[in-house]
Scaffold this active site. Structure first.
Site, PDB file in Angstrom:
ATOM      1  N   LYS A 189       0.764  -1.149   0.070  1.00 16.36           N
ATOM      2  CA  LYS A 189      -0.122   0.054   0.063  1.00 16.36           C
ATOM      3  C   LYS A 189       0.993   1.147  -0.057  1.00 16.36           C
ATOM      4  CE  LYS A 189      -1.949   3.077   1.778  1.00 16.36           C
ATOM      5  NZ  LYS A 189      -1.787   4.416   1.441  1.00 16.36           N
ATOM      6  N   GLU A 264       9.071   1.871  11.307  1.00 20.77           N
ATOM      7  CA  GLU A 264      10.340   2.843  10.871  1.00 20.77           C
ATOM      8  C   GLU A 264       9.716   4.177  10.979  1.00 20.77           C
ATOM      9  OE1 GLU A 264      13.398   2.245  10.780  1.00 20.77           O
ATOM     10  OE2 GLU A 264      13.515   0.075  10.368  1.00 20.77           O
ATOM     11  N   CYS A 298      13.910  11.217   6.860  1.00 17.68           N
ATOM     12  CA  CYS A 298      13.698  10.895   8.149  1.00 17.68           C
ATOM     13  C   CYS A 298      14.943  11.038   9.057  1.00 17.68           C
ATOM     14  CB  CYS A 298      13.178   9.263   8.355  1.00 17.68           C
ATOM     15  SG  CYS A 298      14.124   8.262   7.535  1.00 17.68           S
ATOM     16  N   GLU A 396       8.827  16.849  14.971  1.00 22.29           N
ATOM     17  CA  GLU A 396       9.473  16.714  13.622  1.00 22.29           C
ATOM     18  C   GLU A 396       8.655  17.605  12.404  1.00 22.29           C
ATOM     19  OE1 GLU A 396       8.348  13.058  11.452  1.00 22.29           O
ATOM     20  OE2 GLU A 396      10.511  12.803  11.005  1.00 22.29           O
TER      21      GLU A 396
HETATM   22  P1  NAD Z   1       2.148   8.934   6.947  1.00 19.38           P
HETATM   23  O1  NAD Z   1       2.345   8.049   8.489  1.00 19.38           O
HETATM   24  O2  NAD Z   1       1.180   9.975   6.931  1.00 19.38           O
HETATM   25  O3  NAD Z   1       1.997   7.930   6.010  1.00 19.38           O
HETATM   26  C1  NAD Z   1       2.754   6.592   5.608  1.00 19.38           C
HETATM   27  C2  NAD Z   1       1.779   5.716   5.118  1.00 19.38           C
HETATM   28  O4  NAD Z   1       0.946   5.081   6.033  1.00 19.38           O
HETATM   29  C3  NAD Z   1       0.868   6.012   4.054  1.00 19.38           C
HETATM   30  O5  NAD Z   1       0.863   4.881   3.051  1.00 19.38           O
HETATM   31  C4  NAD Z   1      -0.395   6.225   4.457  1.00 19.38           C
HETATM   32  O6  NAD Z   1      -1.506   6.077   3.476  1.00 19.38           O
HETATM   33  C5  NAD Z   1      -0.322   4.928   5.440  1.00 19.38           C
HETATM   34  N1  NAD Z   1      -1.570   5.214   6.564  1.00 19.38           N
HETATM   35  C6  NAD Z   1      -1.933   6.301   7.178  1.00 19.38           C
HETATM   36  N2  NAD Z   1      -2.708   6.380   8.188  1.00 19.38           N
HETATM   37  C7  NAD Z   1      -3.053   4.686   8.107  1.00 19.38           C
HETATM   38  C8  NAD Z   1      -3.717   3.990   8.953  1.00 19.38           C
HETATM   39  N3  NAD Z   1      -4.536   4.424   9.994  1.00 19.38           N
HETATM   40  N4  NAD Z   1      -3.634   2.656   8.625  1.00 19.38           N
HETATM   41  C9  NAD Z   1      -2.600   2.122   7.825  1.00 19.38           C
HETATM   42  N5  NAD Z   1      -1.993   2.891   6.807  1.00 19.38           N
HETATM   43  C10 NAD Z   1      -2.097   4.268   7.123  1.00 19.38           C
HETATM   44  O7  NAD Z   1       3.754   9.291   6.857  1.00 19.38           O
HETATM   45  P2  NAD Z   1       4.292  10.270   5.502  1.00 19.38           P
HETATM   46  O8  NAD Z   1       3.790  11.516   5.780  1.00 19.38           O
HETATM   47  O9  NAD Z   1       3.952   9.265   4.333  1.00 19.38           O
HETATM   48  O10 NAD Z   1       6.014   9.993   5.720  1.00 19.38           O
HETATM   49  C11 NAD Z   1       6.442  11.094   6.200  1.00 19.38           C
HETATM   50  C12 NAD Z   1       6.918  10.402   7.795  1.00 19.38           C
HETATM   51  O11 NAD Z   1       7.591   9.194   7.424  1.00 19.38           O
HETATM   52  C13 NAD Z   1       7.917  11.114   8.588  1.00 19.38           C
HETATM   53  O12 NAD Z   1       7.512  11.218   9.936  1.00 19.38           O
HETATM   54  C14 NAD Z   1       9.263  10.291   8.386  1.00 19.38           C
HETATM   55  O13 NAD Z   1      10.124  10.660   9.512  1.00 19.38           O
HETATM   56  C15 NAD Z   1       8.957   9.218   8.464  1.00 19.38           C
HETATM   57  N6  NAD Z   1      10.017   8.263   7.747  1.00 19.38           N
HETATM   58  C16 NAD Z   1      10.677   7.424   8.519  1.00 19.38           C
HETATM   59  C17 NAD Z   1      11.681   6.508   7.868  1.00 19.38           C
HETATM   60  C18 NAD Z   1      12.443   5.679   8.755  1.00 19.38           C
HETATM   61  O14 NAD Z   1      13.076   4.839   8.459  1.00 19.38           O
HETATM   62  N7  NAD Z   1      12.432   5.527  10.034  1.00 19.38           N
HETATM   63  C19 NAD Z   1      11.808   6.744   6.623  1.00 19.38           C
HETATM   64  C20 NAD Z   1      11.309   7.734   5.898  1.00 19.38           C
HETATM   65  C21 NAD Z   1      10.204   8.304   6.477  1.00 19.38           C
END
Ligand code: NAD
Length: 505
Positions: A189, A264, A298, A396
């Site tokens: 997804k 992550e 991140c 963040e």
């Molecule tokens: P997000 O959490 O908004 O979304 C990530 C994914 O989760 C998307 O595909 C979204 O559709 C899905 N999602 C959202 N709500 C959900 C739910 N209730 N159930 C299941 N899936 C759901 O994150 P984002 O804005 O896409 O990404 C940015 C974030 O990701 C930042 O906080 C960044 O630090 C983090 N990040 C972490 C790493 C790491 O390795 N630690 C790497 C890259 C990004």
């Protein structure tokens, strides 16, 4: 780069409408619904994306379950399965320019950076083919002369992969490669804000000829498609990368079906420059670490701690860099900073800059050229005179915004670096070997770099501590600790004692 060349780049990319990929076929969502995919550089609609919901997730999981239980995938000879994995890598290499173009159109990431990521994505597949072939073996435990116990590592079944928009293709392949190589079947997804390259991956996997149902993509929103995948009883595990709050929701929602999860999550990573550091190199690393990937990284060093004796000199150099960073069209190879992913995120980052002013920071920014006003551009931004307990140092921001904090002693800076909910990465700059190790060991984070920016060998564990995550990806960690399960077989090789309940003497 001339505008003619930019047009050439755009012309080579096909931004077609995007469908779901289920059971080896590209199909529309069952409801017929689709959503707009907006270009961060123009804020115009790129294309339309099929909006998967729970019925589509059910279909994809059913296909993946059948492919796992009845298909050949997990039972293939290892050489055969790895041939497919290498074939995927070769196809990515062949199409890496188009992948990079699509990724830049979709996310606003500069093309010079998406090119590197596409090349790295191919390596993810090759790396996991090698690791699974050479390292995925169990142990044996001879028990006196009575038993031999041995372990084997079995794939889990259907795994759900949920990915963010900040480095979509790279992060997707990082999960897909180990999941496939170990024999699992997948429902991916992707983030709704960056759907294009996930479908490119589906096209590539389709071309590579993987059996139908082994790899599936369901686009859609987190609260619907994502949540349905998390709640599905036939999905054995969820590997998630995204925001901390989303990770927490996913863990809660996966509890009813007792899923294995890997998290992550977000970060607010410190970069510490001591007075004895190589300041030129520290400067290069600090600037790159927060302003590459448009600040949407991140592991970005969003908090930079400067020793008071070098602070003024370092800030002067930072100001020069910020004024000179090339802000531009993501499709222009000379662009260093592009637009943020979407208007909502742009507003969030802008709002944090206002908060910084209210909290007493001096804000220093580069200038966005007027011709770029159609895009979600935030210039490279320094928040000077920041204090670690300010909101802008605790939350963040996920944009090109560096908070600069002064410190005096080692103890003080370690305490401040750790005084935050996150613990993803950290960077220590000093020429003193003892101090370097001491501080790196004391900073609470999953990954520390000494005198280096974030350069990562694929073999090392990747992940965070505290609110930055649970579990590790990368290296052999992904295959042993997440995508497989150890199973132990106890073999009696002699006539050991067995209690004889109920036997008459
Ligand atoms: P997000 O959490 O908004 O979304 C990530 C994914 O989760 C998307 O595909 C979204 O559709 C899905 N999602 C959202 N709500 C959900 C739910 N209730 N159930 C299941 N899936 C759901 O994150 P984002 O804005 O896409 O990404 C940015 C974030 O990701 C930042 O906080 C960044 O630090 C983090 N990040 C972490 C790493 C790491 O390795 N630690 C790497 C890259 C990004």
């Amino acid at each position: 780069m001339s505008s003619q060349n930019t047009k050439n780049l755009e012309r080579t990319a096909h931004v077609e409408d995007v469908q779901l990929y289920i059971n080896g076929k590209f199909i529309n969502a069952q409801s017929g619904a689709a959503f707009d995919n907006v270009n961060p550089f123009t804020n115009k609609v790129n294309n339309h994306v099929a909006e998967g919901r729970s019925e589509d997730v059910n279909k994809a999981v059913k296909a993946a379950k059948k492919a796992f239980e009845q298909g050949p995938w997990r039972k293939l000879k290892i050489d055969e399965r790895m041939k497919y994995i290498h074939h995927i890598a070769d196809l990515i290499d062949k199409e890496k320019e188009e992948i990079a173009i699509l990724e830049s159109i979709d996310t606003g990431l500069p093309i010079s950076q998406t090119r590197k990521q596409a090349a790295r994505a191919a390596e993810n597949f090759r790396f996991y083919a090698r690791v699974v072939q050479t390292k995925l073996h169990g142990e044996s435990y001879p028990v006196d002369d009575e038993f031999i116990n041995y372990t084997v590592y079995k794939p889990l079944g259907v795994v759900g992969l949920i990915t963010p928009w900040n480095a979509p293709f790279m992060l997707e392949t990082w999960k897909v490669a180990p999941a496939l190589a170990t024999g699992n079947t997948i429902v991916l997804k992707p983030a709704e804000l960056s759907p294009l390259t996930a479908n490119k991956l589906a096209e590539i996997i389709d071309k590579a000829g993987l059996p139908e149902g082994v790899f599936n993509v369901v686009h859609g929103f987190g609260e619907t498609a994502g949540a349905a995948l998390v709640a599905h009883p036939e999905v054995k595990a969820i590997s998630f990368t995204g925001e901390t709050t989303t990770g927490s929701t996913i863990i809660k929602n996966s509890a009813d079906t007792l899923k294995k999860t890997s998290m992550e999550l977000g970060g607010k990573s410190p970069l510490i420059v001591f007075e004895d550091a190589d300041l030129e190199r520290a400067l290069d690393a600090a600037v790159w670490g927060i302003f590459s990937f448009n600040g949407e990284r991140c592991t970005a060093n969003s908090r930079v701690f400067l020793h008071k004796n070098i602070k003024d000199k370092f800030i002067k150099a930072l100001k020069e860099r910020v004024a000179n960073i090339k802000i531009g069209d993501p499709m222009d190879p000379s662009t260093q900073l592009g637009p943020l992913i979407e208007k909502k995120h742009f507003k969030k980052v802008k709002n944090y800059i206002e908060i910084a002013k209210e909290e007493g920071c001096e804000v220093v920014q580069g200038v966005v050229p007027k011709k770029l006003k159609g895009g979600n551009f935030i210039p490279p931004t320094l928040l000077l005179n920041a204090k670690n307990d300010m909101r802008v140092c605790q939350e963040e921001i996920f944009g090109p915004v560096m908070a600069v904090i002064e410190f005096e002693t080692d103890e003080e800076v370690v305490e401040a670096a750790n005084n935050v909910r996150y613990g993803l990465a950290g960077y220590v700059w000093t020429s003193d070997l003892k101090r370097a190790h001491r501080v790196a060991q004391a900073v609470e984070a999953g990954m520390l770099w000494i005198n280096a920016q974030n350069v990562r060998d694929l073999r090392i564990p990747f992940g965070g501590t505290k609110d930055s995550g649970i579990g590790r990806e990368g290296g052999h960690y992904a295959i042993f600790e997440f995508y497989t399960e150890p199973k132990v077989i106890h073999v009696a090789i002699g006539d050991h004692h067995i209690p004889q309940f109920g036997k008459k003497n």
